[in-house]
Design a protein around this motif. Structure first.
Motif: not given
Length: 126
Positions: A60-79
């Motif tokens: 969860q700690l890493q997920w928040v980091s990924d969310l804030l650092t925009l790591e999760l926006v690379d997947d164009f189909d993601s929320f």
């Protein structure tokens, strides 16, 4: 002789999450929607408990980091990619999110270093 270690980095992370909970919830909502805001709230609550940090909590700690650092926006189909696309780069909140992100990632790095040091001390003591 057994020394009890005070988890300074964990305390600082927990205080950071609590003190910035409104801003973090807002950032999470803007970057990942209501579900992301709930995850940040749960993390804040869980980290405040005086229990060892579980694997799930680390994720969860890493997920928040990924969310804030925009790591999760690379997947164009993601929320997250959709929410990110809706952000106006000139919105003052973007600067706030960047500042929060820097502070969060610094504290996460300290927490990871502290955990590694604790683990190696426990292994040496065994």
């Amino acid at each position: 002789m057994h020394h009890h270690h005070i988890p300074v980095a964990r305390i600082l992370m927990s205080e950071f999450l609590t003190e910035n909970r409104e801003a973090l919830r807002d950032a999470a909502t803007r970057l990942g929607g209501p579900q992301a805001a709930h995850r940040v709230a749960a993390l804040t609550r869980d980290l405040a408990q005086p229990t060892p940090i579980s694997r799930t909590l680390w994720r969860q700690l890493q997920w928040v980091s990924d969310l804030l650092t925009l790591e999760l926006v690379d997947d164009f189909d993601s929320f997250e990619a959709g929410y990110f696309a809706d952000l106006d780069p000139d919105d003052p909140v973007v600067e706030e999110i960047c500042l929060l992100t820097d502070q969060y990632t610094d504290r996460l790095a300290d927490l990871q270093a502290e955990e590694r040091a604790d683990t190696s001390q426990r292994q040496q003591a065994a």
